[in-house]
Design a protein around this motif. Structure first.
Motif, short mmCIF file in Angstrom:
data_model
loop_
_atom_site.label_atom_id
_atom_site.label_comp_id
_atom_site.label_asym_id
_atom_site.label_seq_id
_atom_site.Cartn_x
_atom_site.Cartn_y
_atom_site.Cartn_z
N ASP A 131 0.83 -1.21 0.00
CA ASP A 131 0.00 0.00 0.00
C ASP A 131 0.87 1.26 0.00
N ALA B 54 -10.44 8.12 -4.59
CA ALA B 54 -10.68 7.07 -3.61
C ALA B 54 -9.66 5.95 -3.76
N GLU B 55 -9.19 5.43 -2.63
CA GLU B 55 -8.12 4.44 -2.64
C GLU B 55 -8.44 3.32 -1.67
N GLU B 56 -8.12 2.09 -2.06
CA GLU B 56 -8.37 0.91 -1.24
C GLU B 56 -7.10 0.52 -0.49
N LYS C 293 -10.36 -5.17 3.27
CA LYS C 293 -9.87 -3.90 2.74
C LYS C 293 -10.94 -2.83 2.93
N VAL C 294 -10.48 -1.59 2.99
CA VAL C 294 -11.41 -0.47 3.12
C VAL C 294 -11.11 0.54 2.02
N THR C 295 -12.12 1.30 1.67
CA THR C 295 -11.94 2.35 0.66
C THR C 295 -11.94 3.71 1.35
N PRO D 54 -11.86 7.81 1.15
CA PRO D 54 -12.36 8.79 0.18
C PRO D 54 -11.27 9.74 -0.31
N LYS D 55 -11.52 10.34 -1.44
CA LYS D 55 -10.64 11.37 -1.99
C LYS D 55 -10.43 12.47 -0.95
#
Length: 670
Positions: A196, A452-454, A462-464, A466-467
């Protein structure tokens, strides 16, 4: 919840999470301020107003300010209470700034009451001021994550953001308030999972607006296109063969003077503060070689610049801002400066780049301030940490000296060239291991997600995010993670199994490459890696080769007590020897001064070592030899090359197991 309440009950008494009673009492005091305190506060407010107005003029008319933000902060009490947290918390919650706190593991999950939340914020603020924030986050990782130092977590943090990091354009109508530094409470995600971390660093290059001290410079601008414009222009000053190789004679001459200067300081047998010495030399290198400044100006400004950056009690108001004016004058008026593309001898290439950049005055101002700080602080600290570790490992120090002596013998009396620096192996490994174990930029890099990124959460989930989420790709936790480096992750082992892309090299085709991997990023990942890394690598090899050719080093009191100690990544006791993460870089804790953590003192950096000429090397080593001398196991008998992990196999380092255990946050009196 119960765990957090236990933290909360004891936080202000100072016996949890390593915060000292003195600092917590200062932060929590509800007593009415004295008249002197009121006057100091009023004066400080006036200074802040002046700074904001002068910054506004810099951004609108190009007029150079009379003071830097570093000098403004010198006027602030070292361990002041951060006021207004309640209102800021309400604002942050109302605007949704803290939404990410529910997405990843972290201490916020245990904060059930407003009091719990405020005390966590107070804890974060005090940890920042004591330079122990990274250790606090590592402790949170071990407590709340399921992957130890490899856990992605989220923490509440008190930050100072500013719009001065935005690019100035003709259509922008700026007001003085746009030049202010604003306190905010945000959710900060610590990205520690190696995959990550590498991915986020490479694709989310937009910076968090928390480097307002450096305006819209290359390191701080939040405008990606503005960053690219600056990098494309400034990179020429750092090209290995066409620029750095040309200014090497200037750097080399200073390295020779540096060795002579150390000999003079050590001739009476008194210990030398190698932190102060090497920070001084790193500042000298950048001014003389990179900026093309006169030696007289360097000598006049060197100490004042450094003391201001570290908020030293002896720092004087005006030292840094006056140096800025003089060095900016060099960059603007000296017509003997040259870049490779000028078709004339290369001289002061970075000043010449500032001279020809056609950037806004605030950009040039921020870049010069960045150069004066990061251009010496990171390199000086790295050399200090390396010298400290070699003093703790005499066997490794001997191998460095043997290699350096062989290096100079092969030169047959001539001066080294840039290409000659490719012949080091032991020194390369020691520098790389120092960058891992004691990363000068231990924070890593601060970014805001561009979309947005996981990220990995607990287990396989996993979580997303936000921008706009603020993320920190931390070096401290990844560089010390035993799952990535082995059970000796907290120990100095220069012949560990580095990947080829991790080893720092100079003077060869790999010289311009950023040493990096998913687990290792001392200069940050490309494309937003440190622009000055090539110069830092060159000057370190020149300085260190001359020093270890002429001298041997041993720990002096009180640092000799650290001979066999191990500093853990999550040790939050402020009395324990550690790196002081202050102002964005991490140096060694001063064990003699500035360690009382009071309203009137700050933690300072220092490292006292005994310095002996190599003419007395044999006798010196005999006195400092360890019981388990394994020098013959470090080299192959014929090839003279290091064997990966041979030092560990021979028992030189000992086992530093990193079993995942409960984190102790108890304060231990000195």
């Amino acid at each position: 919840m119960d765990r957090l309440r236990r933290i909360s009950r004891h936080l202000l008494a100072g016996d949890e999470l390593g915060l000292s009673p003195e600092s917590c009492a200062a932060a929590a005091s509800s007593a009415q301020p004295s008249e002197d305190a009121k006057q100091r506060k009023s004066k400080f407010v006036d200074i802040i107003r002046t700074y904001i107005m002068e910054t506004h003029r810099l951004r609108t008319t190009g007029e150079t300010p009379s003071m830097t933000l570093h000098e403004v902060l010198m006027m602030q009490p070292p361990y002041s209470k951060r006021t207004g947290l309640g209102k800021q918390l309400e604002k942050a919650e109302a605007k949704g700034y803290l939404a990410a706190l529910s997405l990843l593991p972290g201490p916020w999950a245990d904060a059930q009451t407003r009091e719990d939340k405020l005390r966590l914020l107070e804890l974060d603020w005090m940890a920042q001021q004591e330079g122990i924030q990274l250790q606090l986050y590592a402790a949170y990782q071990e407590r709340y994550g399921d992957k130890g130092l490899g856990s992605n977590i989220v923490v509440p943090s008190v930050v100072m953001h500013s719009k001065v990091t935005e690019k100035i354009t003709p259509e922008k109508q700026l007001t003085p308030l746009d030049s202010a530094i604003v306190q905010r409470i945000v959710a900060r995600v610590i990205v520690a999972d190696p995959e990550d971390a590498e991915r986020v660093a490479r694709i989310h290059v937009r910076k968090e607006p928390n480097f307002g001290v450096l305006m819209d410079s290359i390191i701080s601008t939040t405008d990606n296109e503005h960053w690219r414009e600056q990098r494309q222009h400034l990179v020429e000053a750092f090209l290995p063969l066409s620029s750095l190789a040309e200014i090497l004679p200037v750097s080399l001459a200073r390295a020779k003077d540096c060795a002579n200067r150390l000999g003079s300081l050590a001739k009476d047998g008194q210990p030398v503060d190698m932190s102060d010495f090497l920070l001084h030399e790193a500042q000298a290198q950048l001014q003389l070689a990179l900026l093309g400044a006169p030696e007289s100006l360097m000598e006049e400004t060197n100490q004042g610049i450094r003391k201001t950056f570290m908020f030293h009690p002896d720092a004087k108001l005006g030292d840094l801002s006056n140096a800025m004016k003089e060095l900016m004058k060099v960059a603007q008026e000296d017509r003997t400066l040259g870049l490779p593309s000028d078709g004339c001898p290369v001289r002061g290439p970075l000043s010449r780049a500032l001279q020809t950049g056609n950037f806004h005055a605030s950009t040039d101002y921020g870049n010069l301030l960045l150069i004066l700080f990061a251009g010496h602080d990171t390199t000086g600290h790295t050399m200090t940490w390396l010298t400290f570790e070699l003093a703790r490992h005499p066997d490794i120090q001997r191998k460095v000296q043997e290699e350096v002596d062989h290096f100079f013998r092969c030169l047959n009396g001539r001066d080294p060239t840039y290409q000659d620096l490719s012949k080091f192996d032991v020194l390369d490994r020691c520098i790389t291991e120092t960058l891992r174990l004691w990363p000068a930029v231990a924070n890593g890099t601060f970014r805001q997600l561009q979309f947005a990124e996981e990220l990995r959460a607990k287990g396989e989930s996993k979580v997303t995010l936000p921008k706009g989420t603020f993320v920190t790709i931390s070096n401290w936790c990844r560089h010390r993670n035993p799952e990535l480096w082995g059970t000796d992750a907290d120990s100095f082992n220069p012949w560990r199994s580095f990947a080829s892309e991790e080893l720092a090299r100079v003077g060869c085709p790999m010289a311009a490459r950023t040493p990096q991997s998913a687990r290792f990023s001392p200069f940050a990942h490309n494309p937003r890696s440190c622009l000055g890394k090539n110069f830092a690598q060159m000057e370190m090899r020149l300085i260190l080769s001359y020093l270890f050719h002429k001298f041997s080093f041993a720990l002096a009191p009180p640092y000799d007590a650290l001979m066999d100690t191990t500093t853990k990544a999550s040790d939050t006791n402020p009395r324990t020897f550690r790196g002081i993460n202050s102002g964005g870089t991490m140096g060694p804790m001063d064990l003699e001064h500035g360690g009382s953590v009071s309203e009137d003192e700050r933690f300072l950096v220092a490292m006292k070592l005994r310095v002996a000429p190599t003419s007395a090397q044999a006798q010196w080593h005999a006195r400092h030899r360890r019981a388990s001398d394994v020098q013959d196991t470090l080299y192959e008998s014929c090839e003279g090359e290091f064997v990966s992990n041979r030092g560990e196999q021979a028992g030189l380092y000992g086992s530093q197991g990193s079993k995942k255990t409960g984190v102790s946050f108890k304060f231990q009196p000195s």
